[in-house]
Design an enzyme around this catalytic site. Sequence first.
Site, PDB file in Angstrom:
ATOM      1  N   GLN A   1      45.543   0.637 -33.672  1.00  0.00           N
ATOM      2  CA  GLN A   1      44.811  -0.623 -33.507  1.00  0.00           C
ATOM      3  C   GLN A   1      43.961  -0.911 -34.750  1.00  0.00           C
ATOM      4  O   GLN A   1      43.050  -0.142 -35.047  1.00  0.00           O
ATOM      5  CB  GLN A   1      43.911  -0.484 -32.271  1.00  0.00           C
ATOM      6  CG  GLN A   1      43.086  -1.687 -31.933  1.00  0.00           C
ATOM      7  CD  GLN A   1      42.095  -1.384 -30.819  1.00  0.00           C
ATOM      8  OE1 GLN A   1      41.784  -0.223 -30.559  1.00  0.00           O
ATOM      9  NE2 GLN A   1      41.598  -2.402 -30.162  1.00  0.00           N
TER      10      GLN A   1
ATOM     11  N   GLU B   1      25.998  -0.947 -24.977  1.00  0.00           N
ATOM     12  CA  GLU B   1      25.079  -2.088 -25.026  1.00  0.00           C
ATOM     13  C   GLU B   1      25.841  -3.404 -24.907  1.00  0.00           C
ATOM     14  O   GLU B   1      25.419  -4.321 -24.189  1.00  0.00           O
ATOM     15  CB  GLU B   1      24.264  -2.042 -26.331  1.00  0.00           C
ATOM     16  CG  GLU B   1      23.226  -0.925 -26.383  1.00  0.00           C
ATOM     17  CD  GLU B   1      23.810   0.479 -26.523  1.00  0.00           C
ATOM     18  OE1 GLU B   1      24.991   0.605 -26.923  1.00  0.00           O
ATOM     19  OE2 GLU B   1      23.102   1.452 -26.226  1.00  0.00           O
TER      20      GLU B   1
ATOM     21  N   SER C   1      38.422  -2.939 -35.716  1.00  0.00           N
ATOM     22  CA  SER C   1      37.074  -2.783 -36.274  1.00  0.00           C
ATOM     23  C   SER C   1      37.083  -2.725 -37.799  1.00  0.00           C
ATOM     24  O   SER C   1      38.053  -2.263 -38.402  1.00  0.00           O
ATOM     25  CB  SER C   1      36.445  -1.483 -35.760  1.00  0.00           C
ATOM     26  OG  SER C   1      36.189  -1.573 -34.394  1.00  0.00           O
TER      27      SER C   1
ATOM     28  N   SER D   1      42.171   5.249 -34.614  1.00  0.00           N
ATOM     29  CA  SER D   1      42.730   6.484 -34.050  1.00  0.00           C
ATOM     30  C   SER D   1      44.224   6.507 -34.304  1.00  0.00           C
ATOM     31  O   SER D   1      44.907   5.510 -34.079  1.00  0.00           O
ATOM     32  CB  SER D   1      42.512   6.550 -32.533  1.00  0.00           C
ATOM     33  OG  SER D   1      41.232   6.137 -32.208  1.00  0.00           O
TER      34      SER D   1
ATOM     35  N   GLU E   1      41.940  -1.976 -22.839  1.00  0.00           N
ATOM     36  CA  GLU E   1      41.392  -0.756 -23.422  1.00  0.00           C
ATOM     37  C   GLU E   1      40.308  -0.185 -22.524  1.00  0.00           C
ATOM     38  O   GLU E   1      40.257   1.008 -22.266  1.00  0.00           O
ATOM     39  CB  GLU E   1      40.804  -1.055 -24.807  1.00  0.00           C
ATOM     40  CG  GLU E   1      40.147   0.177 -25.451  1.00  0.00           C
ATOM     41  CD  GLU E   1      39.650  -0.077 -26.863  1.00  0.00           C
ATOM     42  OE1 GLU E   1      39.289  -1.230 -27.162  1.00  0.00           O
ATOM     43  OE2 GLU E   1      39.640   0.870 -27.654  1.00  0.00           O
TER      44      GLU E   1
END
Lengths: 357, 393
Positions: B112, B363, B115, B147, B230
């Site tokens: 993936q 968060e 990010s 990953s 996910e």
Amino acid sequence: MTDLLYSEEEEALRAAVRDLLTDHCAAPDVIARGESDAPHDLALWKSLAEGMGLAGLLVPEDKGGQGASHRDVAVVLEELGRAVAPVPYLTSAVVATEALLACGDADLLAALASGRTIGALAVGLHRAPGAAFPAVRLEDGLLHGEITGVADAAAAGVLLVPADDGGLYAVEADAVTVTPQTSLDLTRPVATVRLDGARGRRLGDAEPAVRRALRAAAGLLASEQLGLADWALTETVRYLKERKQFNRPVGGFQALKHRLAQLWLEVVNLRAAARNAADALATGEDTDISVSVAQAYAAPVAVHAAEEALQLHGGIGMTWEHPLHLYLKRAKADSIAYGTAGAHREALAARVDLQAP
Amino acid sequence: MTDAEELRRRTREFLAAHPPATTDRLDFLRARFDAGLAWVHYPQGLGGLGAPRSLQGVVDAELAAAQAPDNDPRRNGIGLGMAAPTILAYGTEEQKRRFLKPLWTGEEVWCQLFSEPGAGSDLAALGTRAVREGDQWVVNGQKVWTSGAHNARWAILIARTDPAVPKHAGITYFACDMTDPGVDVRPLRQITGEAEFNEVFLTDVRIPDTDRLGEVGDGWRVAQTTLNNERVAIGGMALPREGGMIGKVAQTWRERPELRTHDLHQRLLKLWVEAEVSRLTAERLRQQLVAGQPGPEGAGMKLAFARLNQEISGLEVELRGEEGLLYDDWTLRRPELVDFTGRDAGYRYLRAKGNSIEGGTSEVLLNIVAERVLGLPAEPRTDKDVAWKDLAR
């Protein structure tokens, strides 16, 4: 595997109970009643028990009840908790009824199932299932002694009293002295029961009856705590969307949102634990562990929900006029009722082989 | 059209035609896909039969009883859990036919590329650029926390295709060929000593427009499918009692009475109860999905999972006392699998720290619960109506 959902029938039962409570259990009346001489709402009890037949849910049909299950009782208790309804449902329709089911007393069972007689087990509300409980003295066939902290005793027509011969005795309320104690929980007040040579009728052995009654109570109390916590969360979310400070709804501040989201998570978890306990009581499978898991989890969550609700309501939450205090007091009393979370964790330690040092 | 009985019959017929003992593993898996027994809720021709998802268990039980090989799903968690549902939802017929079969058999592992160093919780701020050149896109940028990039044949990639519109609107979603010469995968060592993650540098990577998933500029919406899957994948696994990390510490507690203290006992029991309740919540969520009543409960599962893993593994290190001062091995490794409960207590403790960061920080997830489940207002935002290129950074 355990069925953790609500069936359509259970949802219909919930809707019916909620309708009744919406019409007949308004918060200002509950607040006013708490300080009156008649803290129990017996008209509401009559509607629930006689009108809807809910007092006999746990009693088989051939014994005068509805032949329903703990799963249905749990749904009723969720709604009663949501309304902090001052009715002796848990104490009579669950605790006293379970004790009578253990003893097999048909007449009294039918009387309780009909709702016309209210029963109370004369064991302190704080006693955990399996823990020792005091017994009154049996002398020349008469009962002598005093039991404190008996929930809803003031509303009861018959008391189920453990005696020192190991028996459980049915004693008419007018044969004993019931003295209300000033209670933290105004909606489920406790009282002292004094027996001065009272005549009782032996129903059976006290120990298994009390154990069974308190286990069902501890497991189903989790559903009441769920209803209570769900009310606290829902009401607080509603209020924080309306309440404006700093020119915006305070519910938009991240510090408060995170606390409410955390609480939501706890309520979601509590729902699974409470459904699991209700189902385990209904099926008789894995019951002791399921009940103790539910009660070890439920008590802190209900207290946390009520405490968060109070803090997040700000000043209005501290007023006698706002119903929040009824929920806080019920939640805190519930955290002691039928064994604290700690007592249930200790019981689990033995049952799941995580022994103390 | 397909009930449990029918599926059992089909599976048995399939097993008779492809005896696991004498069939090559890959041939078996490919044939299973073609027979619609890979994921029965997928459409016919794409490894499924259009059957209810809840019936997969019937097939799996028959196959397990016959000791059939499986597709080793842990090796391709991102492919199976995230890429596949996204391809199914947004892919063209051609893309579904091209990608899903080797993905499911494990012949093609996926990673993936989401990010970036400057786009973590604010993923929509990402800056990797994809510029169109004819029927190709040219991609430049840097991705991180990837990953398994070192084992992957394909990646799901989101990149900025229009910097002149607000950030959510200018993103497009692609399948990226990891063998492209412009893809540079470098290990990123973590606090555990391992390099389970990577940095991925993309330099003039060429992606044919036929590998775009969804419309140009619709990548944010497509990515939501991926991210929702996910979180379910990370938090929503059904387990037996003591099936997760709590089982490890409970086992140590039982086997090592000399380590017990009263304080640890109280904390252990509290966590045991919370782990059991969390397991029941996951089970309840599963039952809701099977009954076709998906609730918002899934949003919270990963939050609970992360906190419990961290607290339980932390307790376990402390319980071990003097041994808690040790660590099994700091050697830089490149693991093929991510195993949260693998290795020693010290590893579990350190690895669990990532659980509240990966796949959406706790968060951010609390914000999602507060806004989407509880309906609380969003924080005032300054970035919604500003072109991406004009944002402060």
